[in-house]
Design an enzyme around this catalytic site. Structure first.
Site, PDB file in Angstrom:
ATOM      1  N   ARG A 137       0.823  -1.223   0.000  1.00 35.49           N
ATOM      2  CA  ARG A 137       0.000   0.000   0.000  1.00 35.49           C
ATOM      3  C   ARG A 137       0.851   1.263   0.000  1.00 35.49           C
ATOM      4  O   ARG A 137       0.470   2.274   0.587  1.00 35.49           O
ATOM      5  CB  ARG A 137      -0.956   0.040   1.205  1.00 35.49           C
ATOM      6  CG  ARG A 137      -2.083  -0.955   1.165  1.00 35.49           C
ATOM      7  CD  ARG A 137      -3.253  -0.457   0.314  1.00 35.49           C
ATOM      8  NE  ARG A 137      -4.168  -1.553   0.050  1.00 35.49           N
ATOM      9  CZ  ARG A 137      -5.310  -1.743   0.711  1.00 35.49           C
ATOM     10  NH1 ARG A 137      -5.686  -0.903   1.627  1.00 35.49           N
ATOM     11  NH2 ARG A 137      -6.072  -2.767   0.418  1.00 35.49           N
ATOM     12  N   ARG A 152      -3.335   6.503   1.189  1.00 31.27           N
ATOM     13  CA  ARG A 152      -3.888   7.722   1.793  1.00 31.27           C
ATOM     14  C   ARG A 152      -2.974   8.416   2.774  1.00 31.27           C
ATOM     15  O   ARG A 152      -3.218   9.558   3.139  1.00 31.27           O
ATOM     16  CB  ARG A 152      -5.214   7.377   2.496  1.00 31.27           C
ATOM     17  CG  ARG A 152      -6.344   7.105   1.518  1.00 31.27           C
ATOM     18  CD  ARG A 152      -7.449   6.288   2.155  1.00 31.27           C
ATOM     19  NE  ARG A 152      -6.972   4.930   2.401  1.00 31.27           N
ATOM     20  CZ  ARG A 152      -7.712   3.965   2.937  1.00 31.27           C
ATOM     21  NH1 ARG A 152      -8.944   4.220   3.309  1.00 31.27           N
ATOM     22  NH2 ARG A 152      -7.211   2.760   3.110  1.00 31.27           N
ATOM     23  N   ARG A 210      -6.224  11.389  -5.948  1.00 34.04           N
ATOM     24  CA  ARG A 210      -7.503  10.688  -5.842  1.00 34.04           C
ATOM     25  C   ARG A 210      -8.661  11.678  -5.950  1.00 34.04           C
ATOM     26  O   ARG A 210      -9.673  11.400  -6.596  1.00 34.04           O
ATOM     27  CB  ARG A 210      -7.601   9.917  -4.526  1.00 34.04           C
ATOM     28  CG  ARG A 210      -8.801   8.972  -4.509  1.00 34.04           C
ATOM     29  CD  ARG A 210      -8.967   8.259  -3.198  1.00 34.04           C
ATOM     30  NE  ARG A 210      -9.269   9.198  -2.120  1.00 34.04           N
ATOM     31  CZ  ARG A 210      -9.651   8.857  -0.901  1.00 34.04           C
ATOM     32  NH1 ARG A 210      -9.761   7.580  -0.589  1.00 34.04           N
ATOM     33  NH2 ARG A 210      -9.896   9.763   0.008  1.00 34.04           N
ATOM     34  N   ASP A 239      -6.705  -2.798  -7.684  1.00 27.72           N
ATOM     35  CA  ASP A 239      -7.254  -3.461  -6.501  1.00 27.72           C
ATOM     36  C   ASP A 239      -7.606  -4.897  -6.839  1.00 27.72           C
ATOM     37  O   ASP A 239      -7.925  -5.209  -8.004  1.00 27.72           O
ATOM     38  CB  ASP A 239      -8.503  -2.733  -5.987  1.00 27.72           C
ATOM     39  CG  ASP A 239      -8.826  -3.156  -4.561  1.00 27.72           C
ATOM     40  OD1 ASP A 239      -8.245  -2.580  -3.621  1.00 27.72           O
ATOM     41  OD2 ASP A 239      -9.629  -4.096  -4.380  1.00 27.72           O
ATOM     42  N   TYR A 297     -14.763 -12.109  -0.595  1.00 29.68           N
ATOM     43  CA  TYR A 297     -15.466 -10.842  -0.859  1.00 29.68           C
ATOM     44  C   TYR A 297     -16.656 -11.055  -1.784  1.00 29.68           C
ATOM     45  O   TYR A 297     -17.702 -10.432  -1.616  1.00 29.68           O
ATOM     46  CB  TYR A 297     -14.500  -9.819  -1.466  1.00 29.68           C
ATOM     47  CG  TYR A 297     -13.499  -9.287  -0.459  1.00 29.68           C
ATOM     48  CD1 TYR A 297     -13.837  -8.235   0.393  1.00 29.68           C
ATOM     49  CD2 TYR A 297     -12.227  -9.845  -0.340  1.00 29.68           C
ATOM     50  CE1 TYR A 297     -12.927  -7.752   1.326  1.00 29.68           C
ATOM     51  CE2 TYR A 297     -11.314  -9.375   0.587  1.00 29.68           C
ATOM     52  CZ  TYR A 297     -11.668  -8.330   1.415  1.00 29.68           C
ATOM     53  OH  TYR A 297     -10.780  -7.859   2.351  1.00 29.68           O
TER      54      TYR A 297
END
Ligand code: CP3
Length: 342
Positions: free
Chosen positions: A23, A27, A36, A73, A150
């Site tokens: 990652r 963020r 973003r 992703d 998921y």
């Protein structure tokens, strides 16, 4: 072959391990948040090849990491297979659920995923062109079990309960879903390699919840199938596998799957991993991401400990899981500096 990551992946012991971070485009970086915002939202960023390439390059510019990981992703593949996908701000991903054989059979064929995923391949092509020559480009996908958790639950879950339940109540539908994801993942990763990815990584974030024979059937076997198919198509392609929280399942995982490197999470000690996993090949990891929040002397000591534990064999320095949004970019700089100190 001078790229440090490729040298470690081929089994070479280096005096200073190459380093990148899960990652690393994320963020915690103000420049990521700005790009973003420019894209609109996370999924728009993933599918905007120019901006996805830009955020991939940001941590390379800032820290000079030895590898860049494609910005995308693991849930884009389910979307390409026909699942609805969206992200709830502050909560995480949401997908339409798959709970029956009819729903598995209604998924799109693997040959039609590339239409949706074309912008991802374009991101790879841009990066292959723009990365510094010493930086290795890593492509990735989720491993079938993790992606299935998921798709079945329609969201992230603490214990992967819905996927375990489907496995218990409708084994045929569950196994069919794992097969669909496995075959699509081979084609997806193969296209990333054709576009310029030099290494690929399989993220099995929830491998730790598979026990006993289930671990063999749904973590080891699909991974082995993907790796053998990719290596047949792309001889010499290095592959990193990350069966997160596999604990004792890390032992022998590389041999059982054909992976060139096993990424280790931070729930096991680096000394244990050196003795039990690195003894048979390259490992990646495993500093706790919490040090990127707390920093200071603890970060320096823990970084030195990971480096020292793995210095006797091939090692790629990394965190044990992704860096979190509350991390301080200065702490990442301190980790990189500590790793590269002789
Ligand atoms: O590592 C990188 O920098 C490359 C890009 C990357 C992302 N996700 C970007 C991302 C990679 C390799 C992933 C893998 C991924 N995605 C995994 C496996 C690794 C792991 O963390 O266990 C999983 C389980 C996912 C699914 C996913 N994507 C979740 C559960 C979430 C929400 C949780 C969160 O961190 O917000 C995401 C969103 C996501 N993927 C973000 C990023 C940068 C944050 C989204 C944002 O910017 O708002």
């Amino acid at each position: 072959m001078s790229k440090l990551i490729l040298r470690a992946l081929s089994g070479e012991t280096l005096s200073t391990p190459p380093i990148w971070m899960m990652r690393q485009a994320g963020r915690y970086l103000p420049e990521y948040r700005a790009t973003r915002a420019q894209a609109g939202d996370f999924l728009s960023l993933c599918y905007n090849s120019d901006l996805a390439a830009e955020v991939t390059l940001q941590p390379i510019r800032r820290y000079g990491f030895d590898a860049a990981i494609l910005f995308a992703d693991i849930l884009l593949l389910p979307q390409a297979l026909g699942a609805d996908l969206w992200f709830e701000t502050g909560e995480g991903p949401r997908l339409s659920t798959i709970t029956t054989m009819a729903e598995v059979q209604a998924l799109r064929s693997k040959d039609s995923i590339h239409e949706t995923l074309a912008p991802i391949y374009e991101t790879v092509r841009i990066l292959a062109h723009e990365l510094p020559q010493q930086t290795t480009l890593i492509g990735f996908a989720g491993a079938p079990w993790t992606v299935a958790t998921y798709m079945i639950a329609g969201r992230g879950t603490k214990d992967q309960g819905p996927a375990h339940a489907l496995k218990a109540t409708d084994r045929a539908a569950f196994a069919a879903l794992i097969d669909v994801i496995t075959e699509a993942t081979i084609d997806y990763l193969s296209m990333q390699v054709q576009a310029g990815a030099e290494v690929v990584k399989l993220f099995d974030s929830w491998a730790g919840s598979l026990k006993g024979q289930d671990f063999t059937d749904f973590a080891v076997k699909p991974t082995a199938r993907i790796i053998s198919a990719l290596k047949a198509k792309h001889p010499g392609l290095p592959i990193i596998a990350f069966p997160r929280e596999a604990s004792a399942g890390y032992i022998g995982f590389a041999k059982a799957t054909g992976a060139d490197c096993v990424a280790i999470d931070n729930s096991v000690s680096p000394e244990w991993a050196a003795e039990n996993v690195q003894s048979t090949g390259c490992v990646q990891g495993n500093l706790s991401p919490t040090h990127m929040v707390t920093g200071g002397q603890d970060l320096i000591d823990a970084t030195r400990r990971v480096k020292a534990a793995f210095q006797g064999g091939p090692h790629i320095f990394n965190l044990g899981h992704g860096i979190t949004p509350d991390a301080d970019p200065e702490n990442v700089a301190l980790m990189v500096e500590t790793v590269r100190q002789r």
